[in-house]
Design a protein around this motif. Structure first.
Motif, PDB file in Angstrom:
ATOM      1  N   VAL A   1       0.737  -1.222  -0.081  1.00 26.37           N
ATOM      2  CA  VAL A   1       0.108  -0.022   0.063  1.00 26.37           C
ATOM      3  C   VAL A   1       0.749   1.063   0.112  1.00 26.37           C
ATOM      4  CG1 VAL A   1      -1.690   1.293   1.207  1.00 26.37           C
ATOM      5  CG2 VAL A   1      -1.963  -1.229   1.117  1.00 26.37           C
ATOM      6  N   GLN A   2       0.770   2.040  -0.886  1.00 26.63           N
ATOM      7  CA  GLN A   2       1.353   3.247  -0.943  1.00 26.63           C
ATOM      8  C   GLN A   2       0.387   4.558  -1.379  1.00 26.63           C
ATOM      9  OE1 GLN A   2       4.712   2.946  -3.751  1.00 26.63           O
ATOM     10  NE2 GLN A   2       5.920   2.209  -2.312  1.00 26.63           N
ATOM     11  N   LEU A   3       0.654   5.675  -0.538  1.00 28.10           N
ATOM     12  CA  LEU A   3       0.020   6.731  -0.733  1.00 28.10           C
ATOM     13  C   LEU A   3       1.240   7.911  -0.845  1.00 28.10           C
ATOM     14  CD1 LEU A   3      -1.793   5.303   1.620  1.00 28.10           C
ATOM     15  CD2 LEU A   3      -3.288   6.932   0.921  1.00 28.10           C
ATOM     16  N   GLN A   4       0.914   8.955  -1.988  1.00 29.66           N
ATOM     17  CA  GLN A   4       2.047   9.866  -2.217  1.00 29.66           C
ATOM     18  C   GLN A   4       1.404  11.101  -2.348  1.00 29.66           C
ATOM     19  OE1 GLN A   4       5.498   9.645  -2.145  1.00 29.66           O
ATOM     20  NE2 GLN A   4       4.873  11.882  -1.974  1.00 29.66           N
ATOM     21  N   ALA A   5       1.586  12.019  -1.508  1.00 28.62           N
ATOM     22  CA  ALA A   5       1.011  13.378  -1.309  1.00 28.62           C
ATOM     23  C   ALA A   5       1.772  14.334  -1.971  1.00 28.62           C
ATOM     24  CB  ALA A   5       0.729  14.119   0.124  1.00 28.62           C
ATOM     25  N   SER A   6       1.243  15.270  -2.896  1.00 32.43           N
ATOM     26  CA  SER A   6       2.072  16.306  -3.570  1.00 32.43           C
ATOM     27  C   SER A   6       1.077  17.530  -3.773  1.00 32.43           C
ATOM     28  CB  SER A   6       2.674  15.862  -4.980  1.00 32.43           C
ATOM     29  OG  SER A   6       1.667  15.638  -5.805  1.00 32.43           O
ATOM     30  N   GLY A   7       1.843  18.645  -4.402  1.00 33.43           N
ATOM     31  CA  GLY A   7       1.133  19.889  -4.423  1.00 33.43           C
ATOM     32  C   GLY A   7       1.218  20.806  -3.515  1.00 33.43           C
ATOM     33  N   GLY A   8       2.003  20.798  -2.519  1.00 38.28           N
ATOM     34  CA  GLY A   8       2.034  21.700  -1.682  1.00 38.28           C
ATOM     35  C   GLY A   8       2.859  22.954  -2.314  1.00 38.28           C
ATOM     36  N   GLY A   9       3.145  23.725  -1.226  1.00 35.33           N
ATOM     37  CA  GLY A   9       4.056  25.118  -1.701  1.00 35.33           C
ATOM     38  C   GLY A   9       3.878  26.415  -0.878  1.00 35.33           C
ATOM     39  N   LEU A  10       4.112  27.291  -1.553  1.00 32.72           N
ATOM     40  CA  LEU A  10       4.220  28.471  -0.803  1.00 32.72           C
ATOM     41  C   LEU A  10       3.123  29.574  -1.635  1.00 32.72           C
ATOM     42  CD1 LEU A  10       4.980  30.921   1.201  1.00 32.72           C
ATOM     43  CD2 LEU A  10       6.723  31.600  -0.533  1.00 32.72           C
ATOM     44  N   VAL A  11       2.195  30.093  -0.874  1.00 31.92           N
ATOM     45  CA  VAL A  11       0.937  30.783  -1.653  1.00 31.92           C
ATOM     46  C   VAL A  11       0.599  31.787  -0.595  1.00 31.92           C
ATOM     47  CG1 VAL A  11      -0.805  29.293  -0.327  1.00 31.92           C
ATOM     48  CG2 VAL A  11      -1.195  30.320  -2.742  1.00 31.92           C
ATOM     49  N   GLN A  12       0.191  33.032  -1.145  1.00 31.22           N
ATOM     50  CA  GLN A  12      -0.197  34.121  -0.437  1.00 31.22           C
ATOM     51  C   GLN A  12      -1.743  34.097   0.027  1.00 31.22           C
ATOM     52  OE1 GLN A  12       0.043  37.524  -3.031  1.00 31.22           O
ATOM     53  NE2 GLN A  12       2.361  37.742  -2.561  1.00 31.22           N
ATOM     54  N   PRO A  13      -1.838  34.427   1.046  1.00 28.76           N
ATOM     55  CA  PRO A  13      -3.106  34.368   1.699  1.00 28.76           C
ATOM     56  C   PRO A  13      -4.276  34.890   0.713  1.00 28.76           C
ATOM     57  CG  PRO A  13      -1.943  35.647   3.441  1.00 28.76           C
ATOM     58  CD  PRO A  13      -1.048  35.332   2.227  1.00 28.76           C
ATOM     59  N   GLY A  14      -5.374  34.109   0.697  1.00 31.67           N
ATOM     60  CA  GLY A  14      -6.421  34.207  -0.317  1.00 31.67           C
ATOM     61  C   GLY A  14      -6.226  33.202  -1.731  1.00 31.67           C
ATOM     62  N   GLY A  15      -4.899  32.704  -1.645  1.00 29.67           N
ATOM     63  CA  GLY A  15      -4.708  32.091  -2.952  1.00 29.67           C
ATOM     64  C   GLY A  15      -5.135  30.812  -2.653  1.00 29.67           C
ATOM     65  N   SER A  16      -4.847  29.958  -3.795  1.00 31.48           N
ATOM     66  CA  SER A  16      -5.526  28.226  -3.842  1.00 31.48           C
ATOM     67  C   SER A  16      -4.443  27.497  -4.279  1.00 31.48           C
ATOM     68  CB  SER A  16      -6.437  28.324  -4.930  1.00 31.48           C
ATOM     69  OG  SER A  16      -7.399  29.195  -4.545  1.00 31.48           O
ATOM     70  N   LEU A  17      -4.400  26.250  -3.877  1.00 34.31           N
ATOM     71  CA  LEU A  17      -3.245  25.081  -4.152  1.00 34.31           C
ATOM     72  C   LEU A  17      -4.360  23.887  -4.378  1.00 34.31           C
ATOM     73  CD1 LEU A  17      -0.369  25.229  -1.459  1.00 34.31           C
ATOM     74  CD2 LEU A  17      -0.344  25.731  -4.051  1.00 34.31           C
ATOM     75  N   ARG A  18      -3.963  22.720  -5.095  1.00 32.99           N
ATOM     76  CA  ARG A  18      -4.509  21.650  -5.039  1.00 32.99           C
ATOM     77  C   ARG A  18      -3.589  20.575  -4.730  1.00 32.99           C
ATOM     78  NH1 ARG A  18      -7.106  18.316 -10.179  1.00 32.99           N
ATOM     79  NH2 ARG A  18      -4.834  18.089 -10.900  1.00 32.99           N
ATOM     80  N   LEU A  19      -3.780  19.820  -3.996  1.00 27.23           N
ATOM     81  CA  LEU A  19      -2.847  18.525  -3.407  1.00 27.23           C
ATOM     82  C   LEU A  19      -3.478  17.426  -4.231  1.00 27.23           C
ATOM     83  CD1 LEU A  19      -2.694  19.245   0.511  1.00 27.23           C
ATOM     84  CD2 LEU A  19      -1.592  20.112  -1.578  1.00 27.23           C
ATOM     85  N   SER A  20      -2.795  16.478  -4.290  1.00 29.13           N
ATOM     86  CA  SER A  20      -2.827  15.297  -5.008  1.00 29.13           C
ATOM     87  C   SER A  20      -2.327  14.171  -4.216  1.00 29.13           C
ATOM     88  CB  SER A  20      -2.274  15.145  -6.288  1.00 29.13           C
ATOM     89  OG  SER A  20      -2.615  16.162  -7.150  1.00 29.13           O
ATOM     90  N   CYS A  21      -3.028  13.036  -3.938  1.00 28.83           N
ATOM     91  CA  CYS A  21      -2.594  11.785  -3.181  1.00 28.83           C
ATOM     92  C   CYS A  21      -2.775  10.731  -4.245  1.00 28.83           C
ATOM     93  CB  CYS A  21      -3.654  11.621  -2.045  1.00 28.83           C
ATOM     94  SG  CYS A  21      -3.305  10.115  -1.190  1.00 28.83           S
ATOM     95  N   VAL A  22      -1.684  10.193  -4.961  1.00 27.25           N
ATOM     96  CA  VAL A  22      -1.558   9.106  -5.607  1.00 27.25           C
ATOM     97  C   VAL A  22      -1.669   7.929  -4.944  1.00 27.25           C
ATOM     98  CG1 VAL A  22      -0.356   8.188  -7.670  1.00 27.25           C
ATOM     99  CG2 VAL A  22      -1.035  10.551  -7.553  1.00 27.25           C
ATOM    100  N   THR A  23      -2.271   6.847  -4.966  1.00 26.80           N
ATOM    101  CA  THR A  23      -2.281   5.576  -4.285  1.00 26.80           C
ATOM    102  C   THR A  23      -1.877   4.461  -5.348  1.00 26.80           C
ATOM    103  OG1 THR A  23      -4.556   5.075  -4.715  1.00 26.80           O
ATOM    104  CG2 THR A  23      -4.260   6.740  -3.201  1.00 26.80           C
ATOM    105  N   SER A  24      -1.529   3.441  -4.611  1.00 28.32           N
ATOM    106  CA  SER A  24      -1.341   1.706  -5.225  1.00 28.32           C
ATOM    107  C   SER A  24      -1.220   1.045  -4.172  1.00 28.32           C
ATOM    108  CB  SER A  24      -0.052   2.140  -5.974  1.00 28.32           C
ATOM    109  OG  SER A  24       0.996   2.263  -5.202  1.00 28.32           O
ATOM    110  N   GLY A  25      -1.603  -0.397  -4.545  1.00 32.08           N
ATOM    111  CA  GLY A  25      -1.374  -1.646  -3.682  1.00 32.08           C
ATOM    112  C   GLY A  25      -2.512  -1.924  -3.089  1.00 32.08           C
ATOM    113  N   PHE A  26      -3.769  -1.217  -3.426  1.00 32.04           N
ATOM    114  CA  PHE A  26      -4.867  -1.735  -2.864  1.00 32.04           C
ATOM    115  C   PHE A  26      -6.144  -1.260  -3.894  1.00 32.04           C
ATOM    116  CE2 PHE A  26      -6.951   2.331  -1.126  1.00 32.04           C
ATOM    117  CZ  PHE A  26      -5.592   3.058  -1.362  1.00 32.04           C
ATOM    118  N   ASP A  27      -7.294  -1.841  -3.447  1.00 29.03           N
ATOM    119  CA  ASP A  27      -8.451  -1.772  -4.353  1.00 29.03           C
ATOM    120  C   ASP A  27      -8.985  -0.301  -3.890  1.00 29.03           C
ATOM    121  OD1 ASP A  27     -11.017  -3.963  -5.590  1.00 29.03           O
ATOM    122  OD2 ASP A  27     -10.484  -1.754  -5.878  1.00 29.03           O
ATOM    123  N   PHE A  28      -8.596   0.681  -4.731  1.00 24.84           N
ATOM    124  CA  PHE A  28      -9.024   2.040  -4.441  1.00 24.84           C
ATOM    125  C   PHE A  28     -10.393   2.113  -4.263  1.00 24.84           C
ATOM    126  CE2 PHE A  28      -8.062   6.625  -4.603  1.00 24.84           C
ATOM    127  CZ  PHE A  28      -8.965   7.294  -5.314  1.00 24.84           C
TER     128      PHE A  28
END
Length: 116
Positions: A1-28
């Motif tokens: 089972v693996q989960l890998q989060a990504s998409g973080g970073g530096l953003v100003q207040p009021g801004g937006s980000l999208r995080l992703s969690c890519v998975t493998s090794g189990f029936d998603f």
């Protein structure tokens, strides 16, 4: 089972980000996936969760309701966390999580810093 989060970073207040969690090794399709975060000096807290393909229910912590949206792409076995109207108090390391047969699995976190 693996989960890998990504998409973080530096953003100003009021801004937006999208995080992703890519998975493998189990029936998603059949497991809920959650996002948690841990700010410096604080306990890890639940942010949002999406249930299995059976019903795709979603849950949000009060602090992020109306600003964050969780979704999942079954073809890509990926869960997303769209974060809008970010505030300084959203600064934290964000982790994705799945509980498989009673065993919790955590992805490596991704750092989100909200600062001007």
């Amino acid at each position: 089972v693996q989960l890998q989060a990504s998409g973080g970073g530096l953003v100003q207040p009021g801004g937006s980000l999208r995080l992703s969690c890519v998975t493998s090794g189990f029936d998603f399709d059949y497991y809920a996936i959650g996002w948690f975060r841990q700010a410096p000096g604080k306990e890890r807290e639940g942010v949002s969760c999406i249930s299995s393909r059976m019903d795709d229910n979603t849950y949000y912590a009060e602090s992020v309701k109306g600003r964050f949206t969780i979704s999942r792409d079954y073809a890509k076995k990926t869960v997303y966390l769209q974060m809008n109207s970010l505030k300084s108090e959203d600064t934290a390391v964000y982790y994705c999580n799945a509980v498989i047969f009673g065993q919790p699995y955590w992805g490596k976190g991704t750092l989100v810093t909200v600062s001007s």
